[in-house]
Motif scaffolding. Structure first.
Motif, mmCIF file in Angstrom:
data_model
loop_
_atom_site.group_PDB
_atom_site.id
_atom_site.type_symbol
_atom_site.label_atom_id
_atom_site.label_comp_id
_atom_site.label_asym_id
_atom_site.label_seq_id
_atom_site.Cartn_x
_atom_site.Cartn_y
_atom_site.Cartn_z
ATOM 1 N N ASP A 37 35.474 -23.506 -5.388
ATOM 2 C CA ASP A 37 35.879 -23.458 -4.015
ATOM 3 C C ASP A 37 37.250 -22.857 -3.845
ATOM 4 N N LEU A 38 37.349 -21.930 -2.831
ATOM 5 C CA LEU A 38 38.633 -21.370 -2.590
ATOM 6 C C LEU A 38 39.108 -21.734 -1.211
ATOM 7 N N THR A 39 40.403 -22.009 -1.333
ATOM 8 C CA THR A 39 41.085 -22.780 0.165
ATOM 9 C C THR A 39 42.365 -21.898 0.352
ATOM 10 N N ALA A 40 42.566 -21.556 1.463
ATOM 11 C CA ALA A 40 43.665 -20.936 2.021
ATOM 12 C C ALA A 40 44.350 -21.552 3.367
ATOM 13 N N GLY A 41 45.624 -22.135 2.912
ATOM 14 C CA GLY A 41 46.251 -22.803 3.870
ATOM 15 C C GLY A 41 47.007 -21.745 4.762
ATOM 16 N N LEU B 144 43.377 -22.467 10.668
ATOM 17 C CA LEU B 144 44.766 -22.577 9.991
ATOM 18 C C LEU B 144 44.680 -22.598 8.560
ATOM 19 N N GLU B 145 43.633 -23.504 7.915
ATOM 20 C CA GLU B 145 43.470 -23.543 6.447
ATOM 21 C C GLU B 145 41.852 -23.109 6.111
ATOM 22 N N LYS B 146 41.549 -22.026 5.761
ATOM 23 C CA LYS B 146 40.472 -21.544 5.516
ATOM 24 C C LYS B 146 39.780 -22.218 4.051
ATOM 25 N N LYS B 147 38.593 -22.426 4.100
ATOM 26 C CA LYS B 147 38.079 -23.131 2.962
ATOM 27 C C LYS B 147 36.660 -22.610 2.631
ATOM 28 N N GLN B 148 36.572 -22.181 1.535
ATOM 29 C CA GLN B 148 35.418 -21.561 0.997
ATOM 30 C C GLN B 148 34.650 -22.555 -0.027
ATOM 31 N N LEU B 149 33.481 -23.261 0.243
ATOM 32 C CA LEU B 149 32.891 -24.291 -0.367
ATOM 33 C C LEU B 149 31.789 -23.863 -1.366
ATOM 34 N N THR B 150 31.725 -24.189 -2.343
ATOM 35 C CA THR B 150 30.308 -23.903 -2.913
ATOM 36 C C THR B 150 29.526 -25.324 -3.451
ATOM 37 N N ILE B 151 28.301 -25.540 -2.963
ATOM 38 C CA ILE B 151 27.489 -26.491 -2.941
ATOM 39 C C ILE B 151 26.180 -26.070 -3.982
ATOM 40 N N ASN C 79 22.623 -18.700 -1.414
ATOM 41 C CA ASN C 79 22.483 -17.540 -2.487
ATOM 42 C C ASN C 79 22.160 -18.110 -3.721
ATOM 43 N N ASN C 80 20.661 -17.687 -3.960
ATOM 44 C CA ASN C 80 19.840 -18.214 -5.150
ATOM 45 C C ASN C 80 19.886 -19.710 -5.169
ATOM 46 N N GLU C 81 20.667 -20.473 -5.967
ATOM 47 C CA GLU C 81 20.628 -22.112 -6.029
ATOM 48 C C GLU C 81 21.995 -22.492 -5.575
ATOM 49 N N GLU C 82 22.558 -21.905 -4.369
ATOM 50 C CA GLU C 82 23.940 -22.470 -4.298
ATOM 51 C C GLU C 82 23.829 -22.286 -2.681
ATOM 52 N N LEU C 83 24.683 -22.963 -1.978
ATOM 53 C CA LEU C 83 25.151 -22.953 -0.518
ATOM 54 C C LEU C 83 26.634 -22.331 -0.567
ATOM 55 N N PHE C 84 26.869 -21.487 0.457
ATOM 56 C CA PHE C 84 28.577 -21.076 0.406
ATOM 57 C C PHE C 84 28.841 -21.637 2.097
ATOM 58 N N ILE C 85 29.789 -22.363 2.002
ATOM 59 C CA ILE C 85 30.458 -22.773 3.328
ATOM 60 C C ILE C 85 31.769 -22.244 3.464
ATOM 61 N N THR C 86 32.063 -21.533 4.599
ATOM 62 C CA THR C 86 33.306 -20.988 5.080
ATOM 63 C C THR C 86 33.747 -21.653 6.263
ATOM 64 N N ILE D 137 38.163 -25.880 -8.929
ATOM 65 C CA ILE D 137 36.853 -25.830 -10.187
ATOM 66 C C ILE D 137 36.670 -27.123 -10.625
ATOM 67 N N GLU D 138 35.264 -27.505 -10.296
ATOM 68 C CA GLU D 138 34.886 -28.806 -10.421
ATOM 69 C C GLU D 138 33.806 -28.767 -11.399
#
Length: 479
Positions: free
Chosen positions: A99-103, A265-272, A254-261, A116-117
């Motif tokens: 996941d990418l997070t930007a405060g 103020l704090e931009k989060k990019q989550l991978t599921i 995208n294939n076998e994952e979901l991407f959420i943005t 990274i999890e």
């Protein structure tokens, strides 16, 4: 393929994040020192604070310098520690999400935080790179997920064309509606009441008594107007909070994952990863249900506290109920089926739902009527409201069973519909107390794995005894 990269350090802005972190952790000592020396020896206090800040700044710089990472031999290798050197090697095959997070500070310098999890991350991410350039964060994520860089370049060049994967983005209108109908106003009102009650001890008695006398002297109309103004302000703050949290919300498969943005103020990019989804839920709040809007969310196995505030992951903040099936059909087709009819609770269960909902309100109403007889109309409103809520809970309860998946429906304040597959259920039990046994009713409870590895539990009370046995047999693979 053997991947190698040179040893790298975080962006120098990480020094700032380290410094703020150690300051926050030392805040108790600073406050204690201020209270101790505020009346005398203030010179020693200022000198001590100055030395402490210099030491903390030096520690922050040293922590940044000693923290390095690289990708080598199919592993992410992280080394850190000033005196004691620690090494953490994470196999790429074990990585579940990146996941990418930007405060706010991150976005000023065009940086991101990379989390990274793995399946066993527990209460914290397996590795967290506090500050790297956006391009480096995306490169690292791409490298760790074994993506073809050439394909990514081609996708970027064809952005103007129709996306190759399912893609949903929330509109401003829907975002505003989500904020307008959110339950955050109740939460903020509770915090406001707690804050006011705690503030009382810091207000001088004379000022407090004068203020209370002034309030009591106001007419009912003015008091009601002030209450409405406070509620309006809280409503506006709720809208602002929702828009900040879910601004620019997008979800892509995208294939076998979901991407959420998401986030202004704090931009989060989550991978599921799809294989970590344990259940999919549809939430209909009391406010949104009459308008025909719902929230779609998923229960994800594993995860960490670093993920943020939610124990469930929102797949889309708000959409019309009739849009849910199409949405899930594109992103999670195995969870898309929405049954027309549920197996409902028997009529003899209704009195139990009414009893459980009414009794607490009757007790609260009795206390209000005894100590504040001038507000004796409040218990009547509470009684009517609790009766209606009890009926809503009774009407909502039910289930739908088909092959290898179960759909259950229940209500607290919000109506919840959960789609769960047999192989995701960790435990299943039915219970009966004496009155239920006499009425041939039973309570069903099932559990799945949720975030942080903790269990998520779902209960439907007062099912028909035959239906409870049917569900138990289904779970046990018995005929």
């Amino acid at each position: 393929m053997k991947m190698m990269s040179k040893q790298q350090r975080l962006h120098p802005a990480a020094i700032l994040f380290n410094f703020f972190k150690v300051i926050r952790e030392s805040l108790f000592i600073i406050i204690l020192g201020f209270i101790t020396f505020r009346d005398n020896n203030s010179t020693y206090f200022i000198l001590g604070i100055s030395i402490l800040i210099i030491l903390l700044a030096a520690y922050s710089v040293a922590s940044w310098y000693r923290y390095t990472y690289r990708v080598e031999e199919e592993e992410l290798r992280v080394e850190y520690g000033i005196v004691i050197r620690k090494k953490r090697y994470i196999s790429i095959n074990r990585i579940q999400s990146i996941d990418l997070t930007a405060g706010v500070i991150h976005r000023i310098f065009k940086l991101v935080k990379v989390q990274i999890e793995t399946a066993g991350s527990g209460t914290g991410a397996e590795a967290a790179l506090k500050a790297v350039k956006l391009s480096e964060g995306e490169r690292l994520r791409s490298e760790l997920k074994n993506r073809n860089k050439q394909k990514e370049v081609e996708v970027e060049e064809e952005e103007s064309e129709t996306p190759a994967y399912p893609f949903y983005k929330i509109s401003f209108k829907r975002l505003f509606l989500a904020g307008s109908t959110s339950s955050s106003i109740g939460i903020m009102l509770a915090f406001l009441l707690i804050g006011v009650s705690e503030l009382e001890q810091f207000i001088p008695d004379r000022f407090y008594n004068n203020a209370m006398t002034w309030v009591i002297g106001l007419s009912i109309i003015i008091i009601a107007g002030l209450a409405l103004l406070v509620l309006f302000i809280l409503w506006v703050l709720g809208i602002a909070g929702t828009m900040i949290k879910y601004g620019n919300f997008t979800i892509t498969k995208n294939n076998e994952e979901l991407f959420i943005t998401r986030g202004l103020l704090e931009k989060k990019q989550l991978t599921i990863p799809l294989n970590r989804i344990q259940a999919v839920g549809i939430q209909e709040s009391i406010i949104r249900q009459p308008l025909g809007y719902v929230t779609v969310f998923a229960e994800i196995a594993g995860g960490s506290l670093d993920k943020g505030e939610d124990f469930s992951t929102v797949l889309f903040p708000i959409m019309r109920a009739e849009e849910v099936e199409g949405f899930l059909q594109e992103l999670l087709p195995s969870y898309a089926k929405q049954p027309d009819e549920f197996t409902r609770l028997p009529k003899r269960a209704r009195k139990f739902y009414l009893f459980r909902t009414v009794i607490p309100m009757v007790l609260i109403g009795a206390v209000i009527a005894y100590f504040f007889p001038q507000f004796s109309w409040i218990p009547i409103i509470l009684l009517i409201g609790s009766l209606y809520l009890g009926l809503l809970r009774y009407w909502a309860g039910g289930y739908y069973l088909e092959d290898n998946h179960l759909i259950i429906r229940y209500r607290g304040f919000s109506k919840m519909t959960m789609v769960i597959y047999h192989n995701r259920i960790q435990s299943f039990e039915t219970t009966q107390h004496k009155i239920q046994k006499f009425q041939k009713l039973a309570t069903m409870k099932l559990s799945i794995i949720g975030k942080l590895g903790a269990g998520r539990h779902y209960t439907i009370k007062d099912l028909d005894e035959v239906d409870a046995d049917k569900l138990m047999n289904w779970y046990s693979y018995q005929d």
